[in-house]
Design an enzyme around this catalytic site. Structure first.
Site, PDB file in Angstrom:
ATOM      1  N   VAL A 286     -17.126 -47.665   8.004  1.00 34.64           N
ATOM      2  CA  VAL A 286     -17.819 -46.388   7.901  1.00 34.64           C
ATOM      3  C   VAL A 286     -19.282 -46.537   8.310  1.00 34.64           C
ATOM      4  CG1 VAL A 286     -18.503 -44.551   6.320  1.00 34.64           C
ATOM      5  CG2 VAL A 286     -16.274 -45.636   6.083  1.00 34.64           C
ATOM      6  N   GLU A 291     -20.464 -40.983  11.944  1.00 37.18           N
ATOM      7  CA  GLU A 291     -19.573 -39.826  11.978  1.00 37.18           C
ATOM      8  C   GLU A 291     -20.308 -38.541  12.348  1.00 37.18           C
ATOM      9  OE1 GLU A 291     -16.692 -37.234   9.032  1.00 37.18           O
ATOM     10  OE2 GLU A 291     -18.025 -38.745   8.233  1.00 37.18           O
ATOM     11  N   ASP A 333     -35.135 -20.202  46.620  1.00 41.64           N
ATOM     12  CA  ASP A 333     -35.444 -19.201  47.638  1.00 41.64           C
ATOM     13  C   ASP A 333     -36.938 -18.886  47.580  1.00 41.64           C
ATOM     14  OD1 ASP A 333     -35.504 -17.872  45.259  1.00 41.64           O
ATOM     15  OD2 ASP A 333     -34.321 -16.159  45.903  1.00 41.64           O
ATOM     16  N   ASP A 640     -29.713 -14.749  44.146  1.00 40.67           N
ATOM     17  CA  ASP A 640     -29.692 -13.444  43.486  1.00 40.67           C
ATOM     18  C   ASP A 640     -28.648 -12.496  44.050  1.00 40.67           C
ATOM     19  OD1 ASP A 640     -30.767 -12.877  45.923  1.00 40.67           O
ATOM     20  OD2 ASP A 640     -32.717 -12.216  45.196  1.00 40.67           O
ATOM     21  N   ASP A 644     -24.816 -15.361  47.489  1.00 37.32           N
ATOM     22  CA  ASP A 644     -25.293 -16.607  46.889  1.00 37.32           C
ATOM     23  C   ASP A 644     -24.310 -17.186  45.885  1.00 37.32           C
ATOM     24  OD1 ASP A 644     -27.745 -16.647  48.255  1.00 37.32           O
ATOM     25  OD2 ASP A 644     -28.635 -15.257  46.822  1.00 37.32           O
ATOM     26  N   GLU A 709     -26.909 -53.145   8.190  1.00 33.14           N
ATOM     27  CA  GLU A 709     -25.988 -53.291   7.063  1.00 33.14           C
ATOM     28  C   GLU A 709     -24.894 -54.313   7.389  1.00 33.14           C
ATOM     29  OE1 GLU A 709     -24.511 -49.407   6.450  1.00 33.14           O
ATOM     30  OE2 GLU A 709     -26.402 -48.586   5.686  1.00 33.14           O
ATOM     31  N   ASN A 734     -25.410 -44.219   3.774  1.00 31.49           N
ATOM     32  CA  ASN A 734     -25.048 -43.564   5.032  1.00 31.49           C
ATOM     33  C   ASN A 734     -24.988 -42.047   4.891  1.00 31.49           C
ATOM     34  OD1 ASN A 734     -24.867 -45.957   6.441  1.00 31.49           O
ATOM     35  ND2 ASN A 734     -22.710 -46.260   5.988  1.00 31.49           N
ATOM     36  N   ASP A 738     -28.248 -41.142   7.080  1.00 30.28           N
ATOM     37  CA  ASP A 738     -27.811 -40.904   8.455  1.00 30.28           C
ATOM     38  C   ASP A 738     -28.100 -39.480   8.919  1.00 30.28           C
ATOM     39  OD1 ASP A 738     -26.969 -43.438   8.772  1.00 30.28           O
ATOM     40  OD2 ASP A 738     -24.862 -42.981   9.120  1.00 30.28           O
TER      41      ASP A 738
END
Length: 906
Positions: A286, A291, A333, A640, A644, A709, A734, A738
């Site tokens: 883990v 995650e 353009d 535009d 195009d 860890e 965690n 985290d």
């Protein structure tokens, strides 16, 4: 309530009046409000069947589908099997906590995306209650009278009631690449979709012309609706970023399994308790895989999209956010992007000389002069004819009193400028059309670069023509003078060509004008014409364009002008805005942009270096994009118009102009500029770079802390020493450390020097080799400092194992919090940088610190985590040891920065 029951096939066989009668609607008034409400109840909204939006329940369930959550579940089951009830319940709480965080953050991201979609709803112009209204396309009902113009997207199946030179692109429905003509005549027999010439289908687009139609089918009852029912359940396309995250996740899972299997084997061989060994291995699994990474990435993207929307850049596609940051080429353009798109007629080149016109913008006040002497247009035949042709060969609308209000005019800015110039001489379109009604129009074609209109007069049919000088000059046989028509010989033709060139060199956009009298409207327009002269229009460069182009250059992005205007005019504008500083630069003609297969390697290399292309057709734009994409450049293309759309789709980033762009262009694009400004593109690219940088930063932050860890627990397991962290403590760290700091890093503004660096390689992974070295280095420092303080507590200080584990637990927890400061760019200042100035970082640190203190001083939580309250001395030890990784990290960053600066000085 009258039940309406008619469909497109039936409507195509009926006369237009019969269709209106069956639908119960008057063409000149449209539906009443009450009829709209009744039909809304009968047919519902004009929507296609869509894949269901993920519900809150679906999002919640998805939080438990992760393999990591499965590993946590296994750990809980093992705890219950060994009757470790408290740890089992604690692991379940950790699972629920992770699920809650994931649910709320992901739900917020989904809501952000749904809100963004509402910003770009298709609109439709309808006649209701006798008035023309603009409504959301979703509100259309059968019987609505819809007004259409070139460039509009058809929002429902319509029976054509009136068609003026109408052509439609039906490629989205039939696969036919060429536009098809439409008319209002009833069909004699039922036929296929492609042959229904009097039906406009939902999802198609008008490429030219205009007209009216009555809605006969909406939503799923349309032809496009039938197709959408088959594909509505298709899965959403996975973006490149999601693919990279998935690839990274799979790599981490395999790495985790190998490491944890090794640690578990070492623990079992060393005689460690089987339950603790297995639980530790699962906890390390883990710890290794973050995650929250996909969730934080989604939030970062959604947040970035909102920031872009605030800067007038509306993102249509999520994948465009990531791609923007890698943009290396911008094909832009000229008109409206680098220039103001506020054209004014400044001069007329005639046989009598050059007539200059005063006045700016939409003001109809102005004077005509030649050689500094006032000129009355009514006294000069050629001047009067020039103004009349400019007004007649025109589709714009200028109210009697425009008063410089751009919202009161309708049409192309160039054509509006022609109407303004005519109004200055009291030559007005409505008056001319009364005496010379239009009976036919040959719409502007990008291949011929000309437009013509036919007008009925007492002397016959007058053909008014305007177009590009290089297109008009070769087909004229005479020139209009104040004394009549003179023959156009080679000498005169060369003189006019020189005059056109001189006007272009002065930065004017040139429009040649010609006319002829014919016997009927079927005579070909573009032959045997009489040249009247040329109109010179000025479109001033945007003040912000030069600054934006400099920012573009500083960011390592090449800007390329791609315009349909003359080469000399394009070159003049390019020099004015700083697109190029080389005075001898020559704009390359679009005809050089051949398909890649027709170009040699040397030609490809040469064309890639050209900064300005002029007289470029839609097909040549596609060739230009392919030319640079072949070189692994990420290409952004602006546009535009309807023509195009193919280039906008082919480009890596299609950028449509929201103010003047057609619906076709806007829907084909990945990004829509609501202010049509080039500077907005640069701002959006900067945001895209910041988002990718943020994702990389919080990924390094997560993995380096987790690596610390693994190193600490792994080394202790291999030495058969007491573990500095318990499995449940790893889960708690965690869950707390985290998510919150990672979210703060994910929504940060990014490094201020991002736009002074070259664009990244589009194939570059989230974590390249330098980032993996950073993860390993930071992880080693965190892991060794944790082992050092744990050894110090057990041996020299002779503290109890429970107290020592508490100190190592809190040391790691705070070390990972302070580790966020190591995420600054190595070239950023030590104190004031993108991390310290991110307010979300301070909020995250405050929340995490509060949760850690609650864990220490609330007895039930402390008992579950098996920690004790530290003394003042022990708190000093915790704070001191937790600062070691950030101190070492800052020293390394400073040394790296000094090394880079020394190399630059050399």
């Amino acid at each position: 309530m009258k039940q309406v029951d008619i469909d497109a096939p039936t409507a195509s066989l009926r006369d237009g009046d019969d269709v209106l009668s069956a639908l119960g609607v008057e063409r000149d008034r449209g539906l009443t409000s009450s009829a709209v409400r009744e039909r809304q109840a009968q047919f519902g909204y004009n929507r296609l069947q869509e894949a269901k939006t993920r519900s809150s329940w679906a999002i919640l369930i998805d939080q438990f589908k992760s393999p990591i959550v499965g590993l946590l579940g296994v750990a809980a089951i093992v705890s219950f099997i060994f009757q470790e009830w408290i740890e089992g319940i604690a692991i379940l709480i950790a699972i629920l906590l992770n699920a809650a965080i994931g649910f709320f953050t992901e739900r917020q991201a989904v809501q952000s995306m749904e809100s963004l979609k509402q910003l770009s709803q298709t609109r439709a112009k309808v006649r209701r209650n006798g008035d023309v209204q603009e409504i959301s396309a979703e509100e259309l009902v059968p019987g609505d009278i819809v007004l259409l113009e070139g460039g509009d997207v058809v929002s429902a199946d319509l029976r054509v009631l009136e068609a003026s030179k109408m052509q439609v692109d039906e490629s989205t429905l039939t696969g036919e690449s060429l536009p098809v003509s439409k008319n209002s005549e009833a069909l004699e027999e039922e036929c296929s979709i492609a042959e229904r010439k009097n039906i406009l289908f939902k999802g198609t687009a008008l490429t030219r012309g205009s007209g009216e139609g009555v809605v006969v089918a909406t939503g799923t009852r349309t032809e496009l609706g039938h197709i959408s029912e088959l594909t509505a359940s298709a899965q959403e396309e996975v973006t490149p970023l999601e693919k990279r995250l998935d690839k990274l996740g799979r790599s981490l899972i395999w790495l985790t399994l190998v490491i944890c299997a090794f640690i578990a084997a070492a623990g079992i061989i060393g005689g460690r308790d089987l339950f603790v060994t297995i639980e530790t291995a699962i906890a390390l699994a883990v710890a290794t895989v973050p995650e929250g990474l996909p969730i934080v990435a989604t939030v970062a993207l959604a947040r970035g999209m909102w920031r872009m929307a605030q800067r007038n850049a509306l993102i249509n596609k999520l994948s465009a956010v990531e791609t923007l940051g890698a943009t290396s080429i911008i094909c832009t353009d000229k008109t409206g992007t680098l220039t103001e798109n506020r054209m004014t007629v400044r001069e007329l080149a005639l046989d009598m000389g050059t007539v200059r016109i005063s006045g700016e913008g939409l003001s109809t006040d102005g004077q005509f002069s030649c050689d500094d002497e006032p000129v009355n247009p009514g006294d000069r035949q050629a001047l009067q004819a020039a103004l009349e042709v400019g007004v007649l060969c025109n589709n714009a609308v200028l109210p009697d009193r425009a008063d410089n209000d751009e919202n009161t005019v309708v049409g192309d800015p160039m054509e509006v400028a022609l109407l303004v110039a005519g109004a200055k001489a009291d030559v007005r379109r409505d008056d001319l059309l009364t005496s010379q009604p239009e009976i036919r129009e040959v719409a502007f074609d990008s291949k011929t670069k000309m437009m013509a209109t036919y007008h009925e007069t007492d002397d016959g049919v007058r053909v008014a023509v305007k177009g590009a000088p290089e297109s008009v000059l070769p087909i004229v046989t005479g020139v209009l003078t104040d004394d009549g028509i003179a023959a156009m010989d080679d000498s005169r033709r060369q003189e006019w060509d020189d005059r056109f060139r001189e006007m272009a060199e002065n930065g004017l956009r040139i429009l040649a004008i010609a006319q002829k009298m014919v016997g009927d409207a079927e005579t070909k327009a573009y032959e045997n014409l009489t040249l009247i002269g040329a109109i010179g229009l000025l479109d001033p460069p945007r003040e912000a364009a030069k600054k934006a182009l400099k920012a573009c250059h500083d960011a390592g992005i090449r800007a390329i002008m791609v315009t349909g205007d003359q080469p000399i005019t394009a070159r003049h504008v390019g020099l004015a805005v700083g697109l190029t500083t080389e005075s001898e630069t020559v704009a390359e003609p679009g005809e050089s942009l051949k398909p890649l297969a027709d170009l040699s390697d040397s030609e490809r290399d040469r064309l890639r270096q050209i900064p300005i292309f002029a007289r470029v057709s839609p097909e040549q734009k596609l060739n230009l994009i392919a030319l640079h994409q072949e070189n692994r450049d990420v290409v952004a293309m602006t546009g535009d118009g309807v023509n195009d759309a193919p280039a906008l789709k082919k480009a890596d980033i299609g950028v449509a102009m929201g103010k003047r762009g057609t619906q076709v262009a806007c829907e084909a694009a990945d990004m829509v500029l609501q202010d049509d400004a080039f500077s907005t593109i640069i701002a959006a690219i900067g945001q895209g770079r910041a988002i990718f940088g943020n994702i990389r930063t919080f990924t390094i932050y997560l993995l380096s802390g987790n690596m610390g860890e693994i190193i600490a627990v792994g080394v202790a397991s291999l030495l058969n020493a007491p573990l500095p962290l318990l499995p449940l403590q790893i889960l708690f760290i965690n869950a707390v450390n985290d998510v919150f700091p990672a979210l703060a890093l994910g929504v940060g503004p990014g490094h201020p020097q991002l736009m002074h660096q070259p664009p990244r390689d589009s194939q570059e992974p989230i974590l390249a080799r330098p980032q993996w070295w950073d993860i390993g280095g930071y992880g080693l420092v965190i892991g060794l400092s944790l082992l050092a303080v744990f050894w110090l507590c057990l041996n020299p200080l002779q503290l109890s194992q429970k107290t020592s584990v508490t100190i190592s637990f809190l040391s790691l927890a705070f070390a990972r919090l302070w580790h966020v400061w190591n995420m600054r760019d190595r070239n950023s200042p030590l104190i004031r940088n993108e991390i310290t100035q991110n307010p979300y970082v301070w909020v995250a640190l405050a929340i995490c610190t509060a949760l850690l203190l609650l864990a220490v001083y609330i007895p039930p939580i402390a008992e579950v985590l098996k920690i004790v309250r530290p003394t003042a001395f022990e708190w000093g030890l915790i704070i001191g040891s937790s600062l070691v990784p950030v101190a070492i990290g800052q020293m390394i960053l400073t040394l790296k920065s000094s090394s880079v600066q020394r190399k630059l000085k050399r």
